[in-house]
Scaffold this motif. Structure first.
Motif, PDB file in Angstrom:
ATOM      1  N   LEU B 230       0.829  -1.217   0.000  1.00 46.62           N
ATOM      2  CA  LEU B 230       0.000   0.000   0.000  1.00 46.62           C
ATOM      3  C   LEU B 230       0.859   1.261   0.000  1.00 46.62           C
ATOM      4  O   LEU B 230       0.558   2.220  -0.712  1.00 46.62           O
ATOM      5  CB  LEU B 230      -0.935  -0.002   1.222  1.00 46.62           C
ATOM      6  CG  LEU B 230      -2.004  -1.097   1.210  1.00 46.62           C
ATOM      7  CD1 LEU B 230      -2.772  -1.114   2.525  1.00 46.62           C
ATOM      8  CD2 LEU B 230      -2.961  -0.881   0.032  1.00 46.62           C
ATOM      9  N   MET B 231       1.924   1.217   0.782  1.00 49.45           N
ATOM     10  CA  MET B 231       2.823   2.374   0.846  1.00 49.45           C
ATOM     11  C   MET B 231       3.466   2.629  -0.515  1.00 49.45           C
ATOM     12  O   MET B 231       3.607   3.764  -0.962  1.00 49.45           O
ATOM     13  CB  MET B 231       3.925   2.153   1.891  1.00 49.45           C
ATOM     14  CG  MET B 231       3.446   2.179   3.326  1.00 49.45           C
ATOM     15  SD  MET B 231       2.797   3.791   3.776  1.00 49.45           S
ATOM     16  CE  MET B 231       4.306   4.726   3.836  1.00 49.45           C
ATOM     17  N   LYS B 233       2.320   1.777  -3.408  1.00 52.41           N
ATOM     18  CA  LYS B 233       1.335   2.316  -4.341  1.00 52.41           C
ATOM     19  C   LYS B 233       1.033   3.784  -4.048  1.00 52.41           C
ATOM     20  O   LYS B 233       0.779   4.567  -4.965  1.00 52.41           O
ATOM     21  CB  LYS B 233       0.061   1.476  -4.280  1.00 52.41           C
ATOM     22  CG  LYS B 233       0.220   0.156  -5.013  1.00 52.41           C
ATOM     23  CD  LYS B 233      -0.846  -0.834  -4.678  1.00 52.41           C
ATOM     24  CE  LYS B 233      -2.190  -0.414  -5.140  1.00 52.41           C
ATOM     25  NZ  LYS B 233      -3.196  -1.495  -4.924  1.00 52.41           N
ATOM     26  N   SER B 234       1.066   4.156  -2.749  1.00 53.63           N
ATOM     27  CA  SER B 234       0.753   5.537  -2.389  1.00 53.63           C
ATOM     28  C   SER B 234       1.819   6.509  -2.895  1.00 53.63           C
ATOM     29  O   SER B 234       1.584   7.702  -2.992  1.00 53.63           O
ATOM     30  CB  SER B 234       0.595   5.675  -0.874  1.00 53.63           C
ATOM     31  OG  SER B 234       1.858   5.640  -0.259  1.00 53.63           O
ATOM     32  N   ARG B 235       3.000   5.956  -3.196  1.00 57.59           N
ATOM     33  CA  ARG B 235       4.067   6.812  -3.714  1.00 57.59           C
ATOM     34  C   ARG B 235       3.903   7.081  -5.202  1.00 57.59           C
ATOM     35  O   ARG B 235       4.664   7.818  -5.800  1.00 57.59           O
ATOM     36  CB  ARG B 235       5.437   6.182  -3.439  1.00 57.59           C
ATOM     37  CG  ARG B 235       5.820   6.316  -1.969  1.00 57.59           C
ATOM     38  CD  ARG B 235       6.839   5.317  -1.542  1.00 57.59           C
ATOM     39  NE  ARG B 235       8.023   5.260  -2.380  1.00 57.59           N
ATOM     40  CZ  ARG B 235       9.024   4.418  -2.163  1.00 57.59           C
ATOM     41  NH1 ARG B 235       8.966   3.580  -1.135  1.00 57.59           N
ATOM     42  NH2 ARG B 235      10.067   4.396  -2.948  1.00 57.59           N
ATOM     43  N   ARG B 238      -2.253   8.560  -8.168  1.00 54.96           N
ATOM     44  CA  ARG B 238      -3.601   8.013  -8.144  1.00 54.96           C
ATOM     45  C   ARG B 238      -4.442   8.899  -9.054  1.00 54.96           C
ATOM     46  O   ARG B 238      -4.322  10.134  -9.000  1.00 54.96           O
ATOM     47  CB  ARG B 238      -4.122   8.070  -6.713  1.00 54.96           C
ATOM     48  CG  ARG B 238      -5.339   7.242  -6.434  1.00 54.96           C
ATOM     49  CD  ARG B 238      -5.405   6.992  -4.939  1.00 54.96           C
ATOM     50  NE  ARG B 238      -6.204   7.978  -4.251  1.00 54.96           N
ATOM     51  CZ  ARG B 238      -7.358   7.700  -3.658  1.00 54.96           C
ATOM     52  NH1 ARG B 238      -7.814   6.457  -3.664  1.00 54.96           N
ATOM     53  NH2 ARG B 238      -8.042   8.625  -3.047  1.00 54.96           N
ATOM     54  N   VAL B 274      -0.144  12.637  -6.494  1.00 53.26           N
ATOM     55  CA  VAL B 274       0.854  11.883  -5.721  1.00 53.26           C
ATOM     56  C   VAL B 274       0.909  12.521  -4.333  1.00 53.26           C
ATOM     57  O   VAL B 274       1.069  13.734  -4.219  1.00 53.26           O
ATOM     58  CB  VAL B 274       2.249  11.956  -6.378  1.00 53.26           C
ATOM     59  CG1 VAL B 274       3.262  11.145  -5.573  1.00 53.26           C
ATOM     60  CG2 VAL B 274       2.202  11.457  -7.803  1.00 53.26           C
ATOM     61  N   GLU B 277      -4.108  14.287  -0.550  1.00 51.66           N
ATOM     62  CA  GLU B 277      -5.113  14.857  -1.452  1.00 51.66           C
ATOM     63  C   GLU B 277      -5.978  15.900  -0.743  1.00 51.66           C
ATOM     64  O   GLU B 277      -6.996  16.341  -1.280  1.00 51.66           O
ATOM     65  CB  GLU B 277      -5.990  13.718  -1.989  1.00 51.66           C
ATOM     66  CG  GLU B 277      -5.230  12.775  -2.896  1.00 51.66           C
ATOM     67  CD  GLU B 277      -5.873  11.390  -2.989  1.00 51.66           C
ATOM     68  OE1 GLU B 277      -6.943  11.187  -2.391  1.00 51.66           O
ATOM     69  OE2 GLU B 277      -5.279  10.528  -3.647  1.00 51.66           O
ATOM     70  N   ASP B 296      -6.957   3.678  -7.966  1.00 49.15           N
ATOM     71  CA  ASP B 296      -5.643   3.387  -7.368  1.00 49.15           C
ATOM     72  C   ASP B 296      -4.707   2.834  -8.426  1.00 49.15           C
ATOM     73  O   ASP B 296      -5.147   2.112  -9.323  1.00 49.15           O
ATOM     74  CB  ASP B 296      -5.790   2.335  -6.265  1.00 49.15           C
ATOM     75  CG  ASP B 296      -6.301   2.971  -4.985  1.00 49.15           C
ATOM     76  OD1 ASP B 296      -5.968   4.145  -4.762  1.00 49.15           O
ATOM     77  OD2 ASP B 296      -7.038   2.304  -4.239  1.00 49.15           O
TER      78      ASP B 296
END
Lengths: 176, 314
Positions: B230-231, B233-235, B238, B274, B277, B296
């Motif tokens: 998840l981390m 992907k968060s980088r 989205r 990125v 939000e 995502d």
């Protein structure tokens, strides 16, 4: 030693053992069937043997060619059988571990809790076992075939001759 | 500073011991790099996914973890023990599924599993047969007669049958049909829940995304990134679709930090974000947003973006 691997290696050679054993049995059958003729023509055989150089006669025990032990020594144990066993030993012994590695089957084996040293020792022991099995076939063939060919050599003598041949074969370093 | 391997299992914040500890491991083959200065750890009960193209060093890393290869430098400890010093005992606690699968074609599945059990000095036939039944694998069949996928099932069974504490799986679903792949994923999930640790390499990114807690991405023998899925992907960006009551000016959105690729089509504004939000959403609410659709990034996107960046850098 890893018994399951030892037994599997022996089983893997079943076809090879059967093939070589058939060849050895055929060779012995031919040699034993000829012996009565050799024995009944001793004088001519002796003249024939005398025509060879002295060193050659000693190597192949040709002085005793007309006797059962001399006949077997000359025809089987001096060269033919040791060469067969060396051929078998080199063929199977040279790939004592590489066949598993090259085939890729060693990947899973080496992931098990076994050391490579034990793996190698087991594989060598199994290959030696395969040769011993062939030796046993040879011994039985001679013990059972000799009386049929009216060739009087004791069971013990066969064993001694076989052991001598085995030492000769294993003395070839290339087998291991 | 030279790496040392004498550290016994440490506890992290969640009191899970470090099961696999790779420190500055390097392996070279005749001058070619297998892996280069790789350091990572895997904690108990964790699933680590190894991602990377062919030749990136995934298989080499797994083989080093098993003690099947010798390091050029660095070290790996498994369960707190140096794998090169105590490999035999450590391997009794590991299940391994090789990427290049080769089995004994002349044996039946049952004979092969029995053979491995005897070498492990274990009798786990009940567990092995249960796994065979679960994967729809007939143990009486000769291995030489099996398809590639069915042979892969045999490999899965032999890796899991003794309920190892650590599983090293090199492309485990290669050749498996989707139904068996699903069953395999359930098996991995159950295995993780009983406390086992799993390191799996795969090209199937969606599978790694479903199974792994963390992902290590490798390229040309080096570890490019290792992070929580998840981390990670968060980088990466989205995509957001913001629907407004009336048409909207994209300029204020484009000026926000972390916001890019802003486009407006009729009453819908699309953009990539990125990081946080908060500012974007605050502005959208102020401008009368009536609907938000977030997309995502998939692990595929992350993987491809990483490789794209690294190719450009090269």
């Amino acid at each position: 030693m890893l018994l399951p691997l030892f037994l599997k290696t022996i089983r893997d050679h079943t076809r090879g053992i059967a093939g070589w054993a058939t060849g050895i049995l055929a060779l012995i059958a031919v040699q034993l069937s000829v012996y009565p003729t050799v024995r009944d023509t001793t004088s001519r055989v002796t003249d024939f043997a005398d025509s060879f150089p002295e060193a050659f006669k000693k190597i192949f025990r040709m002085d005793e060619y007309g006797t059962p032990v001399g006949y077997l020594s000359t025809e089987l144990f001096s060269a033919t059988l040791p060469l067969i066993f060396i051929a078998v030993g080199v063929t199977w012994g040279a790939r004592v571990a590489t066949d598993e590695i090259e085939a890729g089957t060693a990947d899973i084996l080496f992931s098990l809790p076994i050391s490579r040293r034990r793996f190698l020792i087991t594989r060598i022991a199994a290959k030696v076992g395969v040769l011993a099995l062939l030796g046993l076939v040879l011994w039985f063939a001679l013990v059972l075939g000799a009386p049929v060919a009216d060739l009087s050599v004791s069971v013990l003598a066969f064993a001694v001759v076989l052991m001598t041949a085995a030492v000769f074969v294993f003395d070839r370093r290339d087998i291991l | 500073m030279p790496a040392t391997c004498n550290v016994k299992a440490e506890m992290n914040d969640s009191q899970r011991p470090i099961v696999v500890d790779v420190r500055r491991a390097t392996k070279r083959y005749n001058g070619n790099v297998g892996i280069d200065d790789v350091s990572l750890d895997v904690r108990g009960g964790e699933v680590l996914g190894l991602l990377g193209p062919n030749g990136s060093g995934k298989t080499t890393l797994l083989r080093l973890m098993l003690g099947m290869l010798k390091f050029t430098s660095g070290c790996i400890s498994i369960f707190g023990d140096d794998i090169t010093a105590n490999g035999r005992a450590t391997r009794s606690r590991i299940g391994y599924l090789p990427g290049d699968l080769a089995l004994y074609d002349q044996q039946t599945v049952r004979q092969y599993l029995q053979f491995l059990m005897r070498l492990r000095r274990l009798d786990v036939m009940t567990s092995a047969l249960a796994l065979c039944s679960r994967l729809k694998l007939d143990p009486s069949r000769r291995i030489g007669d099996l398809s590639r996928g069915t042979k892969q099932k045999v490999a899965v069974v032999q890796a899991f049958m003794h309920e190892p504490e650590l599983l090293l799986l090199d492309e485990p679903t290669s050749g498996l049909d989707p139904i068996v792949q699903r069953e395999f994923e359930l098996l991995v999930d159950e295995t993780r829940h009983r406390g086992a640790t799993i390191v799996l390499s795969s090209h199937v990114l969606a599978e790694v995304e479903r199974l792994a807690d963390r992902v290590a991405v490798m390229r040309e023998g080096r570890l490019m990134v290792i992070d929580d899925v998840l981390m990670l992907k968060s980088r990466f960006a989205r995509r957001l679709d913001l629907e407004f009551e009336s048409s909207v000016d994209p300029a204020p959105f484009a000026s926000l930090p972390g916001v890019r690729a802003v486009n407006v089509a009729r009453r819908t504004l699309t953009c990539e974000v990125v990081g946080p939000e908060t500012e974007l959403l605050r502005m959208a609410v102020a401008l009368g947003v009536i609907g938000i659709h977030a997309h995502d990034p998939s692990l595929d996107d992350v993987f491809l973006t990483l490789f794209d960046r690294s190719s450009h850098a090269a």
